[in-house]
Design a protein around this motif. Structure first.
Motif, mmCIF file in Angstrom:
data_model
loop_
_atom_site.group_PDB
_atom_site.id
_atom_site.type_symbol
_atom_site.label_atom_id
_atom_site.label_comp_id
_atom_site.label_asym_id
_atom_site.label_seq_id
_atom_site.Cartn_x
_atom_site.Cartn_y
_atom_site.Cartn_z
ATOM 1 N N GLN A 26 0.864 -1.174 0.000
ATOM 2 C CA GLN A 26 0.000 0.000 0.000
ATOM 3 C C GLN A 26 0.898 1.220 0.000
ATOM 4 O O GLN A 26 1.935 1.223 0.668
ATOM 5 C CB GLN A 26 -0.864 0.055 1.275
ATOM 6 C CG GLN A 26 -1.871 -1.058 1.459
ATOM 7 C CD GLN A 26 -3.260 -0.684 0.998
ATOM 8 O OE1 GLN A 26 -3.648 0.482 1.030
ATOM 9 N NE2 GLN A 26 -4.011 -1.658 0.504
ATOM 10 N N SER A 27 0.479 2.254 -0.710
ATOM 11 C CA SER A 27 1.188 3.523 -0.661
ATOM 12 C C SER A 27 0.547 4.427 0.377
ATOM 13 O O SER A 27 -0.678 4.457 0.524
ATOM 14 C CB SER A 27 1.130 4.200 -2.032
ATOM 15 O OG SER A 27 1.376 5.582 -1.884
ATOM 16 N N VAL A 28 1.371 5.180 1.104
ATOM 17 C CA VAL A 28 0.860 6.096 2.130
ATOM 18 C C VAL A 28 0.200 7.316 1.494
ATOM 19 O O VAL A 28 -0.600 8.016 2.127
ATOM 20 C CB VAL A 28 2.009 6.510 3.084
ATOM 21 C CG1 VAL A 28 1.549 7.502 4.124
ATOM 22 C CG2 VAL A 28 2.610 5.276 3.774
ATOM 23 N N GLU A 29 0.501 7.565 0.218
ATOM 24 C CA GLU A 29 0.018 8.801 -0.416
ATOM 25 C C GLU A 29 -1.483 9.074 -0.302
ATOM 26 O O GLU A 29 -1.885 10.172 0.059
ATOM 27 C CB GLU A 29 0.455 8.840 -1.876
ATOM 28 C CG GLU A 29 1.798 9.525 -2.020
ATOM 29 C CD GLU A 29 2.326 9.441 -3.443
ATOM 30 O OE1 GLU A 29 1.541 9.693 -4.370
ATOM 31 O OE2 GLU A 29 3.517 9.095 -3.598
ATOM 32 N N PRO A 30 -2.340 8.098 -0.608
ATOM 33 C CA PRO A 30 -3.772 8.399 -0.497
ATOM 34 C C PRO A 30 -4.208 8.740 0.924
ATOM 35 O O PRO A 30 -5.136 9.528 1.123
ATOM 36 C CB PRO A 30 -4.464 7.116 -0.982
ATOM 37 C CG PRO A 30 -3.403 6.080 -1.122
ATOM 38 C CD PRO A 30 -2.089 6.759 -1.167
ATOM 39 N N LEU A 31 -3.539 8.168 1.909
ATOM 40 C CA LEU A 31 -3.857 8.490 3.302
ATOM 41 C C LEU A 31 -3.496 9.942 3.589
ATOM 42 O O LEU A 31 -4.297 10.694 4.154
ATOM 43 C CB LEU A 31 -3.086 7.547 4.242
ATOM 44 C CG LEU A 31 -3.318 7.716 5.745
ATOM 45 C CD1 LEU A 31 -4.740 7.371 6.133
ATOM 46 C CD2 LEU A 31 -2.350 6.860 6.565
ATOM 47 N N ALA A 32 -2.311 10.325 3.167
ATOM 48 C CA ALA A 32 -1.871 11.710 3.382
ATOM 49 C C ALA A 32 -2.775 12.685 2.628
ATOM 50 O O ALA A 32 -3.172 13.724 3.160
ATOM 51 C CB ALA A 32 -0.418 11.862 2.935
ATOM 52 N N ALA A 33 -3.103 12.326 1.394
ATOM 53 C CA ALA A 33 -3.937 13.215 0.579
ATOM 54 C C ALA A 33 -5.318 13.407 1.183
ATOM 55 O O ALA A 33 -5.927 14.480 1.070
ATOM 56 C CB ALA A 33 -4.062 12.650 -0.842
ATOM 57 N N ALA A 34 -5.818 12.360 1.841
ATOM 58 C CA ALA A 34 -7.169 12.418 2.404
ATOM 59 C C ALA A 34 -7.231 13.145 3.737
ATOM 60 O O ALA A 34 -8.309 13.450 4.227
ATOM 61 C CB ALA A 34 -7.716 10.999 2.563
ATOM 62 N N LEU A 35 -6.057 13.423 4.315
ATOM 63 C CA LEU A 35 -6.023 14.037 5.647
ATOM 64 C C LEU A 35 -5.228 15.336 5.633
ATOM 65 O O LEU A 35 -4.192 15.444 6.309
ATOM 66 C CB LEU A 35 -5.427 13.045 6.663
ATOM 67 C CG LEU A 35 -6.181 11.734 6.885
ATOM 68 C CD1 LEU A 35 -5.394 10.801 7.803
ATOM 69 C CD2 LEU A 35 -7.570 11.999 7.472
ATOM 70 N N PRO A 36 -5.687 16.339 4.889
ATOM 71 C CA PRO A 36 -4.946 17.605 4.860
ATOM 72 C C PRO A 36 -4.890 18.199 6.258
ATOM 73 O O PRO A 36 -5.860 18.121 7.005
ATOM 74 C CB PRO A 36 -5.799 18.475 3.919
ATOM 75 C CG PRO A 36 -7.165 17.876 3.942
ATOM 76 C CD PRO A 36 -6.963 16.407 4.158
ATOM 77 N N GLY A 37 -3.742 18.734 6.594
ATOM 78 C CA GLY A 37 -3.586 19.353 7.911
ATOM 79 C C GLY A 37 -3.137 18.365 8.968
ATOM 80 O O GLY A 37 -2.795 18.760 10.088
#
Lengths: 227, 227, 227
Positions: A202-213
């Motif tokens: 799994q890439s962490v990117e979608p998690l980071a993108a979904a949680l701005p701030g």
């Protein structure tokens, strides 16, 4: 306060006067460099287990005996293993050298592997809320999204979330993002239970993108994160 | 309708034409005066078990056989014990002499102690909603706070809450207060699963203080409370 | 997309390039005409099990071996049965010939029947969200109402609900109606786990009456419903 990933769901948390090893699966863990075992467990004061599956619990007794430190775990694992355990239950809180560790719910399954005789019931699967040094850390354990995360967020107000994000057996990055957004107000999120096997890629990117701030980390094994 | 504490999580509930013994752990219960066993179980019509742990279930078969009354419990305990049980599941309702007993969820663990071979899976842990004589009693069983308490409160509308409050293995007084305030509209709250051992030492005061307007009882063993 | 009831909790779902047999209990199922077994399982590509109880899982290995198709189930059942299983966990999604099958929570119990040695822990009880052909089907599995249905409805947005409605071991029609109304926005509801035995006798009428605007089916065994 310091959090160090040991690969998979394993963490070393230095908090108050405790050094907690959470689900320290080292032997056979493809993400963990075996030659650095000594520094991973050095000075640990307690082991905390979320459930009995081998990728969480299979090293616990060995490390516990080696360091002569107790294993905090649910009642059934304590009954099965006996000496060297601190059995408690969901809703219960242990004071571990000043760190307050509360066992909370998870939705998964839990068994201990007895080899030829197969998996054996190991009590309910769990997570932890760990409070100390002005932080509250939510260790989700292996779980899917839970409605219980609503009261957990409100009651414990964790600022750091360590979330199972690898999919297949637990939440994936998208489900973890949903849980974090809907139920918590994390300042920091640390994904885990991913990348260990191809199945958990799994890439962490979608998690980071979904949680701005939110400070979404990509943890590196044995690199301490300080809070 | 009468509710009588038997110490720990044990209750005798006289409701409709039933006399229910809930989790009647008498033998070895430090809070229960052994010489008053006969009056505690006299005329009981059914035993109801929330889960299999010894401090709830270890006397059930003996009392059941002695009085020739059935044990209402989850499917797995009924399968293991066989004769003398009424197995049902979460969401199911039994009519026990006019009392409607519904099994509901709990978050804990459940096993039966098989001595040398250790704990054995005993089905899921549970609570009960018991309706009759114009009351609905929520028996939480051993549990932490649950999001499920929200629909339980809305669907069953219990006016009396018997809540596990001893901490360590279940909710403590503070968590029980949170659950009662957020999810229920109890007129009466009866704490239990506390005071039995040093580990479960808790004062009822913070629970009462947190629930103004609610009649929070400090139950006394074998002193009936009438509703 | 086609859904065919096999009696009790058994369904044949033809979706994308998959033919899924959900909890296909045929042998000994009083609602299933044994002489029509061949057509019930013809061309099936996968078996999906919600939990280990005999009225769900007892035919799975036989059918799996006969058709040489895998059984998708929770980790512990996969560990116990070994070959021919696809083990996963709550929150995990399998792609089965284009159908996306996600395991979600249920509140019940789960064991496999080992005859003389009795029931054995089989991992947690589960339901499924099955997405494909522009539909999302929620298979509740054996469960009571759950607060988790709230996020499940919001996250997966199922348009078809296959709900356990027989009471005694699971929700009855009234509880299923509450769950559907409060937590989901189903276009179609298909009740199951009812009528098989006297204990599970229930009329679909109160469910239909409670859900105006929802197409509440009274499924007939082996009569395909097309969506």
């Amino acid at each position: 306060m310091q959090i160090t990933w040991l690969g998979h769901s394993g963490f070393r948390i230095e908090i108050e006067d405790a050094v907690l090893l959470i689900d320290p699966w080292l032997t056979g863990n493809p993400s963990f460099p075996q030659e650095r075992r000594a520094e991973a467990i050095d000075g640990a004061t307690h082991i905390c287990l979320t459930h009995g599956h081998g990728d969480h619990a299979s090293d616990a007794r060995k490390i516990g005996a080696e360091l002569d430190i107790p294993i905090a775990c649910i009642h059934e694992i304590a009954e099965i293993w006996g000496d060297g355990t601190l059995g408690f239950g969901k809703g219960g809180t242990l004071d571990l050298n000043g760190a307050k560790v509360t066992m909370v719910n998870a939705t998964h399954s839990s068994s201990l592997d007895f080899g030829d005789s197969g998996p054996r019931y190991a009590g309910g699967e769990a997570g932890f809320m760990i409070a100390g040094d002005s932080h509250v850390i939510y260790v989700s354990g292996d779980t899917d999204i839970m409605a219980d995360m609503d009261w957990m967020g409100d009651y414990h107000k964790p600022d750091i979330g360590i979330l199972a994000c690898g999919g297949h057996f637990t939440m994936d990055m998208d489900r973890a993002a949903y849980a974090a957004k809907r139920y918590f107000d994390f300042k920091t999120v640390i994904p885990c239970h991913f990348g260990t096997f191809d199945l958990l890629a799994q890439s962490v990117e979608p998690l980071a993108a979904a949680l701005p701030g939110v400070d979404v980390r990509t943890p590196k094994v044995l690199e301490p994160m300080t809070f």
